[in-house]
Design an enzyme around this catalytic site. Structure first.
Site, PDB file in Angstrom:
ATOM      1  N   GLU A  34     -59.466 -25.293  24.256  1.00  0.00           N
ATOM      2  CA  GLU A  34     -60.463 -25.615  23.221  1.00  0.00           C
ATOM      3  C   GLU A  34     -61.670 -26.252  23.900  1.00  0.00           C
ATOM      4  OE1 GLU A  34     -61.174 -25.153  19.864  1.00  0.00           O
ATOM      5  OE2 GLU A  34     -62.986 -26.219  20.504  1.00  0.00           O
ATOM      6  N   GLY A  40     -61.507 -26.737  14.850  1.00  0.00           N
ATOM      7  CA  GLY A  40     -62.573 -25.740  14.702  1.00  0.00           C
ATOM      8  C   GLY A  40     -63.525 -26.034  13.552  1.00  0.00           C
ATOM      9  N   THR A  41     -64.129 -24.970  13.054  1.00  0.00           N
ATOM     10  CA  THR A  41     -65.162 -25.079  12.018  1.00  0.00           C
ATOM     11  C   THR A  41     -64.623 -25.716  10.749  1.00  0.00           C
ATOM     12  OG1 THR A  41     -66.114 -23.032  12.877  1.00  0.00           O
ATOM     13  CG2 THR A  41     -66.843 -23.735  10.704  1.00  0.00           C
ATOM     14  N   CYS A  42     -63.501 -25.214  10.264  1.00  0.00           N
ATOM     15  CA  CYS A  42     -63.015 -25.645   8.948  1.00  0.00           C
ATOM     16  C   CYS A  42     -62.841 -27.157   8.902  1.00  0.00           C
ATOM     17  CB  CYS A  42     -61.703 -24.934   8.633  1.00  0.00           C
ATOM     18  SG  CYS A  42     -61.057 -25.387   7.015  1.00  0.00           S
ATOM     19  N   HIS A 441     -50.208 -25.789 -22.234  1.00  0.00           N
ATOM     20  CA  HIS A 441     -51.377 -26.261 -23.005  1.00  0.00           C
ATOM     21  C   HIS A 441     -51.586 -27.745 -22.720  1.00  0.00           C
ATOM     22  CE1 HIS A 441     -54.244 -26.827 -26.215  1.00  0.00           C
ATOM     23  NE2 HIS A 441     -53.544 -27.907 -26.580  1.00  0.00           N
TER      24      HIS A 441
HETATM   25  C1  LIG Z   1     -70.183 -25.033   5.715  1.00  0.00           C
HETATM   26  C2  LIG Z   1     -68.935 -24.180   5.684  1.00  0.00           C
HETATM   27  C3  LIG Z   1     -68.037 -24.328   4.662  1.00  0.00           C
HETATM   28  C4  LIG Z   1     -66.878 -23.559   4.628  1.00  0.00           C
HETATM   29  N1  LIG Z   1     -66.017 -23.705   3.575  1.00  0.00           N
HETATM   30  C5  LIG Z   1     -64.909 -22.954   3.529  1.00  0.00           C
HETATM   31  C6  LIG Z   1     -63.980 -23.107   2.460  1.00  0.00           C
HETATM   32  O1  LIG Z   1     -64.170 -23.931   1.576  1.00  0.00           O
HETATM   33  N2  LIG Z   1     -62.875 -22.325   2.459  1.00  0.00           N
HETATM   34  C7  LIG Z   1     -62.630 -21.423   3.442  1.00  0.00           C
HETATM   35  O2  LIG Z   1     -61.620 -20.742   3.391  1.00  0.00           O
HETATM   36  N3  LIG Z   1     -63.491 -21.250   4.469  1.00  0.00           N
HETATM   37  C8  LIG Z   1     -64.613 -22.001   4.522  1.00  0.00           C
HETATM   38  N4  LIG Z   1     -65.470 -21.848   5.577  1.00  0.00           N
HETATM   39  C9  LIG Z   1     -65.149 -20.849   6.619  1.00  0.00           C
HETATM   40  C10 LIG Z   1     -64.107 -21.415   7.579  1.00  0.00           C
HETATM   41  O3  LIG Z   1     -64.542 -22.630   8.118  1.00  0.00           O
HETATM   42  C11 LIG Z   1     -63.848 -20.418   8.685  1.00  0.00           C
HETATM   43  O4  LIG Z   1     -63.562 -19.166   8.120  1.00  0.00           O
HETATM   44  C12 LIG Z   1     -62.669 -20.836   9.552  1.00  0.00           C
HETATM   45  O5  LIG Z   1     -62.904 -22.075  10.140  1.00  0.00           O
HETATM   46  C13 LIG Z   1     -62.429 -19.773  10.625  1.00  0.00           C
HETATM   47  O6  LIG Z   1     -61.433 -20.207  11.455  1.00  0.00           O
HETATM   48  P1  LIG Z   1     -61.262 -19.601  12.908  1.00  0.00           P
HETATM   49  O7  LIG Z   1     -59.947 -20.087  13.365  1.00  0.00           O
HETATM   50  O8  LIG Z   1     -61.512 -18.168  12.918  1.00  0.00           O
HETATM   51  O9  LIG Z   1     -62.446 -20.239  13.787  1.00  0.00           O
HETATM   52  P2  LIG Z   1     -62.987 -21.703  13.969  1.00  0.00           P
HETATM   53  O10 LIG Z   1     -62.429 -22.615  12.951  1.00  0.00           O
HETATM   54  O11 LIG Z   1     -64.446 -21.598  14.057  1.00  0.00           O
HETATM   55  O12 LIG Z   1     -62.393 -22.162  15.370  1.00  0.00           O
HETATM   56  C14 LIG Z   1     -62.786 -21.574  16.575  1.00  0.00           C
HETATM   57  C15 LIG Z   1     -62.557 -22.559  17.708  1.00  0.00           C
HETATM   58  O13 LIG Z   1     -62.729 -21.883  18.937  1.00  0.00           O
HETATM   59  C16 LIG Z   1     -63.411 -22.743  19.848  1.00  0.00           C
HETATM   60  N5  LIG Z   1     -64.049 -21.879  20.866  1.00  0.00           N
HETATM   61  C17 LIG Z   1     -64.979 -20.931  20.657  1.00  0.00           C
HETATM   62  N6  LIG Z   1     -65.276 -20.305  21.816  1.00  0.00           N
HETATM   63  C18 LIG Z   1     -64.520 -20.876  22.769  1.00  0.00           C
HETATM   64  C19 LIG Z   1     -64.375 -20.670  24.162  1.00  0.00           C
HETATM   65  N7  LIG Z   1     -65.047 -19.706  24.794  1.00  0.00           N
HETATM   66  N8  LIG Z   1     -63.510 -21.458  24.846  1.00  0.00           N
HETATM   67  C20 LIG Z   1     -62.795 -22.421  24.212  1.00  0.00           C
HETATM   68  N9  LIG Z   1     -62.887 -22.653  22.891  1.00  0.00           N
HETATM   69  C21 LIG Z   1     -63.728 -21.887  22.174  1.00  0.00           C
HETATM   70  C22 LIG Z   1     -64.392 -23.477  18.956  1.00  0.00           C
HETATM   71  O14 LIG Z   1     -64.817 -24.684  19.562  1.00  0.00           O
HETATM   72  C23 LIG Z   1     -63.544 -23.715  17.708  1.00  0.00           C
HETATM   73  O15 LIG Z   1     -62.861 -24.936  17.776  1.00  0.00           O
HETATM   74  C24 LIG Z   1     -66.616 -22.628   5.658  1.00  0.00           C
HETATM   75  C25 LIG Z   1     -67.513 -22.493   6.726  1.00  0.00           C
HETATM   76  C26 LIG Z   1     -68.657 -23.257   6.743  1.00  0.00           C
HETATM   77  C27 LIG Z   1     -69.614 -23.105   7.896  1.00  0.00           C
END
Ligand SMILES: Cc1cc2nc3c(=O)[nH]c(=O)nc-3n(C[C@H](O)[C@H](O)[C@H](O)COP(=O)(O)OP(=O)(O)OC[C@H]3O[C@@H](n4cnc5c(N)ncnc54)[C@H](O)[C@@H]3O)c2cc1C
Length: 459
Positions: A34, A40-42, A441
């Site tokens: 990582e 990550g994003t979520c 209800h």
């Molecule tokens: C503002 C916002 C609100 C959201 N709200 C919702 C919601 O309410 N419900 C929902 O279902 N989804 C929501 N989402 C979408 C959701 O966050 C993503 O779909 C989800 O996080 C995707 O997960 P993932 O595992 O694919 O990637 P991510 O969670 O993005 O994780 C990817 C990880 O890989 C790491 N990484 C990337 N490249 C490398 C590399 N080369 N080497 C090492 N590490 C690396 C990153 O640092 C990150 O930690 C939201 C997104 C945003 C931006």
């Protein structure tokens, strides 16, 4: 000297850590890499912080509306952004910490912190280390698109990542992008006390939804005095002292909006440009998403891609389902597939939108013989009792098979109530299963059997 593993997982997002857990429990030697924030994003800049802050915004809104419930508050409503942020940081920090400590303490798992890049199909470089593995799983997620619009490089703008760290309420937030992310942020900051303008290049907000859904959401936002500039065909930026001018129209209306803060919410792109995929021969599509088959195998044997980076979903639940599919195929001899998954998602405005399956627009386009039922939320007792009766529900059914094709529930509790429809769709049961079920209800779900008891042919 390379260190060899049975498996390398890149990215601790919504699929990677759970897969590491399954692989390690099966006795595999696994490396987890990582580069930034575990979860990550979520967990860090997406679902968790936004829904935590939306809860603060909801509290502010309910406080403003308190008198309509017969509750008197002395003094006005003020939002302390530092406290809002601290609450958000505590919740996301706990979640991030739990994931990281779980992985670091896991037997069979070695955690590497750093940016991973392919050196060859089964070789990964992270910092000074070279790691090799028979199986490599990519869970690298995505990031906000920064469009190359005129002037964007001359202003300071926010994305979903840093807007969440503001410690003051912006005077005027201009949200560029009227999709799911933009709309959630717009309502949140309006409720914190900002003036908010949404600038959207298409004629409507939430353009992927049906017209009635998107126009109901628009009305809800307008009632809260959120300004809209749709059909903004000429978006450009210019610094103006401490403020930013956003050019919106080249032909009619005010040509520009001047804001104190600008949020770019114009879509997401996959983190695949800095992974060295060419060294591995992993193929991507024209939008840089990793091409995968129905069981998430990439074009290179022994390499899989899960979550947002494969373009097969853009949600936490789809990323997690990708983990389940890969684990089932590799470890459980269970041939689960992406194509078994139904489209399902929520928009977490207030009221929220719960969505499953086809939209009315898609059903019409498909030419399927369909029935449709709708009811406004004013017919839902619970919504009226709660004083939250905006929105409506709509369900579409295949007239021949009697199976549900899709539903949209825009209303209080719609994000939860939609799941009774989701489950019946997964069971491939006819809609009459719900129609004949007795729901509690007073709940929002209670009206779904009534809607299904009054279906009309789609004209
Ligand atoms: C503002 C916002 C609100 C959201 N709200 C919702 C919601 O309410 N419900 C929902 O279902 N989804 C929501 N989402 C979408 C959701 O966050 C993503 O779909 C989800 O996080 C995707 O997960 P993932 O595992 O694919 O990637 P991510 O969670 O993005 O994780 C990817 C990880 O890989 C790491 N990484 C990337 N490249 C490398 C590399 N080369 N080497 C090492 N590490 C690396 C990153 O640092 C990150 O930690 C939201 C997104 C945003 C931006």
């Amino acid at each position: 000297m390379a260190t060899h593993f049975d498996a390398i997982v890149i990215g601790a997002g919504q699929a990677g850590p759970s897969l590491v857990g399954r692989l390690a429990a099966a006795g595999r030697k696994v490396a987890m890499i990582e580069r930034k924030l575990f979860g990550g994003t979520c967990v860090n800049t997406g679902c968790t912080p936004t829904k935590t802050m939306i809860a603060s915004a909801y509290a502010a809104q309910m406080a403003r509306r308190a008198s309509s419930y017969g509750v008197t508050l002395s003094g006005g409503v003020a939002v302390d952004m530092k406290a809002v942020k601290a609450r958000k940081d505590a919740i996301t920090g706990r979640s991030r910490g739990n994931i990281e400590s779980w992985l670091r303490g896991m037997q069979g798992c070695t955690v590497y912190t750093g940016h991973a890049r392919f050196a060859a199909p089964h070789e990964i470089r992270v910092g000074d280390e070279l790691l090799t593995a028979d199986q490599i799983f990519l869970n690298v997620g995505g990031r906000a698109v920064v469009p190359s619009l005129p002037g964007v490089d001359r202003i300071s703008y926010f994305t979903n990542s840093n807007l969440l760290d503001l410690e003051e309420v912006p005077d005027h937030l201009v949200v560029v992008g009227g999709g799911y992310i933009g709309v959630e942020f717009a309502q949140m900051f309006r409720r914190f006390g900002s003036k908010v303008t949404i600038v959207e290049k298409s004629p409507v907000l939430m353009q992927h939804e049906d017209e009635d859904v998107s126009s109901a959401i628009t009305d809800i936002l307008k009632k809260e005095d959120i300004y809209l500039r749709t059909s903004a065909e000429c978006i450009h930026f210019e610094p103006r002292g401490a403020q930013v001018t956003v050019g919106v129209s080249c032909t009619e209306g005010d040509p520009e909006v001047v804001g104190s803060h600008v949020l770019l919410a114009m879509g997401r792109r996959p983190n695949t440009d800095d992974l060295g995929l060419d060294k591995a021969g992993v193929k991507t599509d024209e939008r840089d998403y990793i091409i995968v088959d129905d069981q998430l195998r990439t074009s290179v044997e022994g390499i899989w891609a899960m979550g947002d980076c494969n373009g097969r979903g853009a949600f936490t639940h789809t990323a997690y389902n990708d983990f389940e599919i890969v684990a089932a195929n590799l470890l459980d001899n269970d041939p689960r597939r992406v194509s078994d998954r139904l489209p399902v998602y929520g928009l977490f405005t207030d009221p929220p939108l719960g969505r499953v399956g086809m939209t009315e627009r898609e059903v019409r386009k498909s030419g399927l013989p369909a029935l449709m039922g709708t009811r406004p939320m004013t017919k839902v007792n619970r919504a009226v009792e709660k004083g939250e009766s905006e929105g409506f529900m709509k369900v579409l059914v295949d007239a021949e098979t009697k199976q549900i094709l899709g539903a949209s529930i825009l209303g209080v509790g719609g994000d939860e109530a939609v799941h009774c429809i989701v489950d019946v769709m997964y069971a491939r049961a006819p809609y009459t299963t719900i129609q004949r079920a007795v729901h509690i209800h007073p709940t929002v779900s209670e009206l779904i059997p009534t809607v299904l008891g009054d279906l009309k042919p789609l004209q």
